[in-house]
Design a protein around this motif. Structure first.
Motif, PDB file in Angstrom:
ATOM      1  N   GLY A 222       6.087   0.237  -1.542  1.00 51.40           N
ATOM      2  CA  GLY A 222       6.356  -0.969  -0.792  1.00 51.40           C
ATOM      3  C   GLY A 222       5.094  -1.567  -0.217  1.00 51.40           C
ATOM      4  O   GLY A 222       3.973  -1.131  -0.507  1.00 51.40           O
ATOM      5  N   ASP A 223       5.254  -2.592   0.606  1.00 56.77           N
ATOM      6  CA  ASP A 223       4.092  -3.274   1.160  1.00 56.77           C
ATOM      7  C   ASP A 223       3.274  -2.326   2.028  1.00 56.77           C
ATOM      8  O   ASP A 223       3.794  -1.363   2.592  1.00 56.77           O
ATOM      9  CB  ASP A 223       4.525  -4.512   1.958  1.00 56.77           C
ATOM     10  N   GLY A 224       1.963  -2.598   2.100  1.00 58.03           N
ATOM     11  CA  GLY A 224       1.080  -1.766   2.891  1.00 58.03           C
ATOM     12  C   GLY A 224       0.733  -0.432   2.271  1.00 58.03           C
ATOM     13  O   GLY A 224       0.115   0.411   2.933  1.00 58.03           O
ATOM     14  N   SER A 225       1.088  -0.210   1.006  1.00 61.31           N
ATOM     15  CA  SER A 225       0.695   1.024   0.315  1.00 61.31           C
ATOM     16  C   SER A 225      -0.762   0.882  -0.116  1.00 61.31           C
ATOM     17  O   SER A 225      -1.110  -0.011  -0.881  1.00 61.31           O
ATOM     18  CB  SER A 225       1.583   1.266  -0.905  1.00 61.31           C
ATOM     19  N   ARG A 226      -1.617   1.788   0.372  1.00 61.19           N
ATOM     20  CA  ARG A 226      -3.045   1.712   0.096  1.00 61.19           C
ATOM     21  C   ARG A 226      -3.558   3.072  -0.373  1.00 61.19           C
ATOM     22  O   ARG A 226      -3.212   4.099   0.201  1.00 61.19           O
ATOM     23  CB  ARG A 226      -3.818   1.290   1.352  1.00 61.19           C
ATOM     24  N   GLN A 227      -4.365   3.047  -1.408  1.00 59.28           N
ATOM     25  CA  GLN A 227      -4.985   4.258  -1.949  1.00 59.28           C
ATOM     26  C   GLN A 227      -3.926   5.307  -2.260  1.00 59.28           C
ATOM     27  O   GLN A 227      -3.843   6.376  -1.654  1.00 59.28           O
ATOM     28  CB  GLN A 227      -6.041   4.794  -0.984  1.00 59.28           C
ATOM     29  N   ILE A 228      -3.104   4.959  -3.244  1.00 61.37           N
ATOM     30  CA  ILE A 228      -2.013   5.824  -3.698  1.00 61.37           C
ATOM     31  C   ILE A 228      -2.364   6.386  -5.073  1.00 61.37           C
ATOM     32  O   ILE A 228      -2.711   5.624  -5.990  1.00 61.37           O
ATOM     33  CB  ILE A 228      -0.689   5.041  -3.788  1.00 61.37           C
ATOM     34  N   THR A 229      -2.261   7.690  -5.242  1.00 65.29           N
ATOM     35  CA  THR A 229      -2.500   8.330  -6.531  1.00 65.29           C
ATOM     36  C   THR A 229      -1.217   9.006  -7.008  1.00 65.29           C
ATOM     37  O   THR A 229      -0.612   9.791  -6.269  1.00 65.29           O
ATOM     38  CB  THR A 229      -3.622   9.379  -6.429  1.00 65.29           C
ATOM     39  N   VAL A 230      -0.812   8.674  -8.241  1.00 67.30           N
ATOM     40  CA  VAL A 230       0.319   9.332  -8.892  1.00 67.30           C
ATOM     41  C   VAL A 230      -0.232   9.941 -10.180  1.00 67.30           C
ATOM     42  O   VAL A 230      -0.621   9.209 -11.095  1.00 67.30           O
ATOM     43  CB  VAL A 230       1.459   8.341  -9.197  1.00 67.30           C
ATOM     44  N   LYS A 231      -0.296  11.247 -10.250  1.00 67.41           N
ATOM     45  CA  LYS A 231      -0.956  11.905 -11.383  1.00 67.41           C
ATOM     46  C   LYS A 231      -0.156  13.120 -11.831  1.00 67.41           C
ATOM     47  O   LYS A 231       0.282  13.930 -11.013  1.00 67.41           O
ATOM     48  CB  LYS A 231      -2.370  12.329 -10.987  1.00 67.41           C
ATOM     49  N   GLY A 232       0.043  13.227 -13.147  1.00 75.73           N
ATOM     50  CA  GLY A 232       0.739  14.390 -13.682  1.00 75.73           C
ATOM     51  C   GLY A 232       2.208  14.436 -13.337  1.00 75.73           C
ATOM     52  O   GLY A 232       2.795  15.513 -13.230  1.00 75.73           O
ATOM     53  N   TYR A 249      10.082 -10.131   2.658  1.00 75.52           N
ATOM     54  CA  TYR A 249      10.073 -10.260   4.113  1.00 75.52           C
ATOM     55  C   TYR A 249       8.790 -10.930   4.604  1.00 75.52           C
ATOM     56  O   TYR A 249       7.764 -10.947   3.916  1.00 75.52           O
ATOM     57  CB  TYR A 249      10.215  -8.878   4.764  1.00 75.52           C
ATOM     58  N   GLU A 250       8.850 -11.475   5.818  1.00 77.49           N
ATOM     59  CA  GLU A 250       7.671 -12.054   6.453  1.00 77.49           C
ATOM     60  C   GLU A 250       6.645 -10.956   6.787  1.00 77.49           C
ATOM     61  O   GLU A 250       6.996  -9.821   7.090  1.00 77.49           O
ATOM     62  CB  GLU A 250       8.073 -12.759   7.758  1.00 77.49           C
ATOM     63  N   ASN A 251       5.363 -11.353   6.723  1.00 75.55           N
ATOM     64  CA  ASN A 251       4.270 -10.509   7.207  1.00 75.55           C
ATOM     65  C   ASN A 251       4.179  -9.162   6.504  1.00 75.55           C
ATOM     66  O   ASN A 251       3.845  -8.145   7.129  1.00 75.55           O
ATOM     67  CB  ASN A 251       4.401 -10.293   8.726  1.00 75.55           C
ATOM     68  N   GLU A 252       4.459  -9.146   5.209  1.00 71.93           N
ATOM     69  CA  GLU A 252       4.228  -7.913   4.462  1.00 71.93           C
ATOM     70  C   GLU A 252       2.728  -7.658   4.343  1.00 71.93           C
ATOM     71  O   GLU A 252       1.929  -8.580   4.208  1.00 71.93           O
ATOM     72  CB  GLU A 252       4.859  -8.007   3.068  1.00 71.93           C
ATOM     73  N   GLU A 253       2.356  -6.385   4.383  1.00 71.69           N
ATOM     74  CA  GLU A 253       0.949  -6.013   4.277  1.00 71.69           C
ATOM     75  C   GLU A 253       0.526  -5.908   2.814  1.00 71.69           C
ATOM     76  O   GLU A 253       1.353  -5.634   1.940  1.00 71.69           O
ATOM     77  CB  GLU A 253       0.714  -4.681   4.989  1.00 71.69           C
ATOM     78  N   PRO A 254      -0.762  -6.101   2.509  1.00 70.56           N
ATOM     79  CA  PRO A 254      -1.233  -6.017   1.117  1.00 70.56           C
ATOM     80  C   PRO A 254      -1.023  -4.624   0.514  1.00 70.56           C
ATOM     81  O   PRO A 254      -1.044  -3.618   1.220  1.00 70.56           O
ATOM     82  CB  PRO A 254      -2.727  -6.332   1.226  1.00 70.56           C
ATOM     83  N   VAL A 255      -0.837  -4.611  -0.799  1.00 73.55           N
ATOM     84  CA  VAL A 255      -0.902  -3.376  -1.571  1.00 73.55           C
ATOM     85  C   VAL A 255      -2.292  -3.313  -2.199  1.00 73.55           C
ATOM     86  O   VAL A 255      -2.720  -4.264  -2.849  1.00 73.55           O
ATOM     87  CB  VAL A 255       0.188  -3.340  -2.665  1.00 73.55           C
ATOM     88  N   GLU A 256      -2.997  -2.198  -2.005  1.00 68.78           N
ATOM     89  CA  GLU A 256      -4.375  -2.088  -2.478  1.00 68.78           C
ATOM     90  C   GLU A 256      -4.658  -0.667  -2.950  1.00 68.78           C
ATOM     91  O   GLU A 256      -4.418   0.291  -2.205  1.00 68.78           O
ATOM     92  CB  GLU A 256      -5.364  -2.426  -1.350  1.00 68.78           C
ATOM     93  N   GLY A 257      -5.148  -0.536  -4.177  1.00 67.79           N
ATOM     94  CA  GLY A 257      -5.594   0.763  -4.648  1.00 67.79           C
ATOM     95  C   GLY A 257      -4.470   1.670  -5.084  1.00 67.79           C
ATOM     96  O   GLY A 257      -4.081   2.586  -4.366  1.00 67.79           O
ATOM     97  N   VAL A 258      -3.932   1.416  -6.291  1.00 72.50           N
ATOM     98  CA  VAL A 258      -2.856   2.242  -6.856  1.00 72.50           C
ATOM     99  C   VAL A 258      -3.363   2.801  -8.181  1.00 72.50           C
ATOM    100  O   VAL A 258      -3.785   2.047  -9.056  1.00 72.50           O
ATOM    101  CB  VAL A 258      -1.577   1.418  -7.072  1.00 72.50           C
TER     102      VAL A 258
END
Length: 396
Positions: A222-232, A249-258
Motif C-alpha cells: 500500500g501507500d508509503g511502502s519504502r525499501q521493500i524486498t521480496v526475494k525467493g 484516498y487523500e494524502n497517500e504517501e509515495p511508494v519508493e524502492g520495491v
C-alpha cells in the motif's frame, strides 16, 4: 542490498542470542491448557506483560498443543527484546461476530521482536469468507486479520504459519526494519480478501524464502511502502505480487524502492502487478523493479494497470493521477494462461516514465495464437529477447 543482508544477519544473530539467554515465560505456567477449547487469552496477556517488563531478553512460549485464543493485543514498548515462540497451534473463534476489532493477534509499539517456533495461527476463516460482501457493499464490515504488526521496529518473523485468516493474513503498518523469512501462508484460492502479507507506510521490510498460498494478493504494498524486498517467494494460488491499489484516498504517501527478485508464481490470477485506481487522488510510485521471476500458468504474468476498477466501484473513464516512474520488468519467463501476457497500461493524464522491459520469454499455447502484449501511454526502453514483442498493440 548489502546493507539489507547485513540487517538480516544481525536480526538472526539477535534471535539466536535472545533464545539462548532469554528468561522464558511459558503460558502453561499462567494456566493455559492445550486442549483446543480453553481460552488462553488471559494467560497469554499475563505472560506477555511480564516478558515485556523484563529488563533482559525474554521469551513468551506457547508449547505444543492446540490452544483456543480470542482477540489479543500484545503491546509495547518493552524494556528489552522479546521473542514470541509458538510451537503449537492457536485457534481463533470461528464466528466472526465474536470479534470486536479488526485484528486477532496484534503486536504493536515494539522494538526488538522475534517470532519463531514452527507453530500455526489458525484463523478458522471459512465461515467468514461466505459473509464477505465487500464486492457489492462499499460499507462492508472489516473482518479480523490473523496477524497485525503495528509500529514494530527491528523484527524477525520466521518459521511460523498463518492459516485461513478471515481477512488479510498479515497486515504490517508503520514498521521499520522488519523481516519475514521461511514464513508460510496457507488459504484456498476461494478465500476472499485474504492477502498474504499487506504492507503500508513502512520502511525496510523484507519477505524472504517464503511460500504464500491464498485467495488474494500474495504480497500487497500500500501507500508509503519504502525499501521493500521480496526475494525467493513462491506464490500461488493467489492474485500475485502487487503494488497497490493506489490513489483511493487523500494524502497517500509515495511508494519508493520495491525489489521483487527470484520468485516463482504458480497458477495465480496475476504475476507481478502495479495497480492504481482511475479518478485517483494525486500521488507517486517509483523505483520498482521485478526481476528473475518464473511464471507457471499465470493469467496475467506482467501487468501495470492504471485503470484498476474491480466490481465497477469507481469512475472508470477518469484517468489516474498516480505518477509512475523508474520501473523495470526483467528476466521474466514461463507460461501465461491468457494470450495478453504483458500489459503496461499507464494513465493518459500522467504517462509512465523510465519504464524498462528486458529479457521476457512468456509462452501461451491457447487457441487464439501466440502470446502478445499491450501498452498505453508509455514509451519503454527495450532490450534482450522479448517474447512476446513489447507493446505489440498500443491501446488508447
Amino acid at each position: 542490498m548489502a546493507m539489507k543482508s547485513y540487517v538480516g544477519a544481525l536480526l538472526l544473530l539477535l534471535s539466536f542470542s535472545s533464545s539462548i539467554n532469554a528468561q522464558v515465560f511459558n503460558v502453561a505456567t499462567y494456566g493455559a491448557k492445550g486442549d483446543g477449547s480453553s481460552d488462553i487469552s488471559q494467560a497469554l496477556l499475563s505472560a506477555w506483560k511480564e516478558a515485556c517488563a523484563s529488563t533482559t531478553p525474554a521469551k513468551v512460549l506457547i508449547p505444543g498443543g492446540t490452544f483456543a485464543l480470542t482477540e489479543v493485543a500484545l503491546d509495547g514498548p518493552c524494556k528489552a527484546p522479546v521473542e514470541f515462540e509458538l510451537q503449537g497451534t492457536l485457534k481463533a473463534p470461528a464466528d466472526p461476530s465474536l470479534f470486536k476489532t479488526d485484528g486477532w493477534v496484534v503486536f504493536q509499539h515494539i522494538d526488538g521482536l522475534t517470532m519463531s517456533g514452527g507453530g500455526t495461527f489458525d484463523g478458522q476463516g471459512k465461515t467468514a469468507w461466505g459473509q464477505n460482501d465487500c464486492a457489492k457493499n462499499t460499507n462492508c464490515r472489516t473482518l479480523p486479520t490473523n496477524l497485525r504488526f503495528n509500529f514494530v521496529t527491528n523484527a524477525l518473523i520466521h518459521d511460523v504459519t498463518t492459516l485461513d485468516s478471515k481477512y488479510f493474513q498479515v497486515n504490517v503498518l508503520g514498521a521499520k526494519n522488519m523481516t519475514f523469512q521461511n514464513f508460510h501462508v496457507n488459504a484456498p484460492a476461494d478465500s476472499i480478501n485474504t492477502d498474504g502479507i499487506h504492507i503500508g507506510r513502512s520502511d525496510g521490510v523484507n519477505i524472504l524464502d517464503s511460500d504464500i498460498k491464498t485467495g488474494d494478493d500474495c504480497v500487497s504494498l500500500g501507500d508509503g511502502s519504502r525499501q521493500i524486498t521480496v526475494k525467493g517467494v513462491t506464490c500461488g494460488p493467489g492474485h500475485g505480487i502487487s503494488v497497490g491499489s493506489l490513489g483511493k484516498y487523500e494524502n497517500e504517501e509515495p511508494v519508493e524502492g520495491v525489489f521483487v527478485t527470484n520468485c516463482t508464481i504458480i497458477g495465480a490470477d496475476n504475476g507481478v502487478r502495479i495497480k492504481t485506481w482511475p479518478a485517483s487522488k494525486p500521488g507517486t510510485a517509483s523505483d520498482m523493479h521485478f526481476e528473475d521471476i518464473q511464471m507457471d500458468n499465470v493469467l496475467n504474468p506482467v501487468i501495470l494497470d492504471q485503470g484498476y476498477c474491480p466490481f465497477n466501484q469507481c469512475k472508470a473513464g477518469v484517468p489516474s493521477l498516480i505518477k509512475i516512474s523508474k520501473v523495470s520488468f526483467k528476466k521474466i519467463r514461463g507460461t501465461s494462461a491468457s494470450q495478453v501476457a504483458v500489459k503496461v497500461l499507464c494513465s493518459r493524464s500522467v504517462p509512465c516514465e523510465e519504464v524498462e522491459i528486458a529479457d521476457i520469454d512468456l509462452v501461451y499455447n491457447g487457441p487464439e495464437g501466440p502470446a502478445t502484449s499491450e501498452c498505453a501511454n508509455v514509451k519503454p526502453v527495450l532490450s534482450g529477447k522479448l517474447n512476446p514483442a513489447a507493446c505489440a498493440k498500443v491501446v488508447s
